[in-house]
Design an enzyme around this catalytic site. Structure first.
Site, mmCIF file in Angstrom:
data_model
loop_
_atom_site.group_PDB
_atom_site.id
_atom_site.type_symbol
_atom_site.label_atom_id
_atom_site.label_comp_id
_atom_site.label_asym_id
_atom_site.label_seq_id
_atom_site.Cartn_x
_atom_site.Cartn_y
_atom_site.Cartn_z
ATOM 1 C CB CYS A 148 -11.871 -3.949 -17.807
ATOM 2 S SG CYS A 148 -13.289 -3.118 -17.871
ATOM 3 C CB CYS B 80 -10.401 -0.701 -19.837
ATOM 4 S SG CYS B 80 -12.188 -0.436 -20.747
ATOM 5 C CD GLN C 61 -2.064 2.587 -2.371
ATOM 6 O OE1 GLN C 61 -1.192 1.931 -2.846
ATOM 7 N NE2 GLN C 61 -2.970 2.193 -1.836
ATOM 8 C CD GLU D 292 -2.961 -1.224 0.204
ATOM 9 O OE1 GLU D 292 -3.083 -0.088 -0.704
ATOM 10 O OE2 GLU D 292 -3.659 -2.218 -0.005
ATOM 11 C CB CYS E 121 -14.731 -5.005 -21.372
ATOM 12 S SG CYS E 121 -13.322 -4.223 -21.454
ATOM 13 C CG HIS F 72 -15.899 -0.194 -20.332
ATOM 14 N ND1 HIS F 72 -15.273 -1.316 -20.602
ATOM 15 C CD2 HIS F 72 -16.858 0.132 -21.012
ATOM 16 C CE1 HIS F 72 -15.828 -1.840 -21.774
ATOM 17 N NE2 HIS F 72 -16.668 -0.723 -22.083
#
Length: 185
Positions: A137, A173, A82, A80, A139, A176
């Site tokens: 994603c 993505c 970030q 973590e 998709c 989307h």
């Protein structure tokens, strides 16, 4: 020569599982590893790093570590990442450069608004090696965005940090993410 690594990925890309597996590999070879996380990350308890797939390990807080604390370790891993500050990233750079200890950081690249977190920004700037941990994603395309979901809809307003899991965030993505589509309609 040691390096500072930043391995980033969208939510759900198995970053934490990867970090724990790297720790295991070092330890299996008799190496001493220090696992760290920021104090802010408390979803699994104060001294635990836990992946969604069930892997877990003990850790310490990155904010509590000094240069002297790092001595004697063969590798330092930060989950973590970030959420860490510029000053903490600077300390990690010093650990690599002055103590010749590899530091491997795992974290998100950007938040739910496509902005850098402080830690990810400085890791992207200063890491010797930057690697993407990939996920997909709905998709099937590569997911690079972390969508915050409230009441079944993608939201793009709010505080940068809201700790949550797959019930509050979805990896999408770019297409989307910008469309706000969470799946086939």
């Amino acid at each position: 020569m040691a390096k500072l690594y930043y391995r980033y990925g969208a939510m759900g890309s198995s970053k934490t599982a990867n970090a724990i597996m790297v720790q295991y590999n070092y330890m299996e070879r008799g190496q001493k590893v220090l696992m760290l996380k920021p104090k802010l990350e408390n979803r699994d308890g104060a001294s635990t790093v836990k992946s969604r797939c069930g892997l877990e390990t003990e850790c310490r807080f990155v904010e509590d570590i000094t240069l002297d604390d790092a001595r004697g370790y063969d590798c330092i891993i930060v989950d973590e990442a970030q959420f860490i500050t510029k000053e903490r990233v600077q300390l990690l750079v010093r650990i690599v450069d002055e103590l010749n200890i590899p530091v491997i950081c795992y974290g998100l690249r950007t938040d739910f608004q496509e902005n850098f977190f402080e830690g990810s920004m400085w890791l992207m700037a200063w890491a010797d090696s930057i690697e993407e941990v990939k996920t997909i994603c709905w998709c099937g395309r590569k997911a690079i965005c972390n969508a915050r979901v409230v009441d079944g809809k993608v939201v793009k307003e709010g505080d940068q940090i809201l700790l949550g899991g797959s019930s509050q965030y979805v990896s999408l993505c770019r297409k989307h993410f910008h469309q706000g589509k969470l799946g086939e309609e």
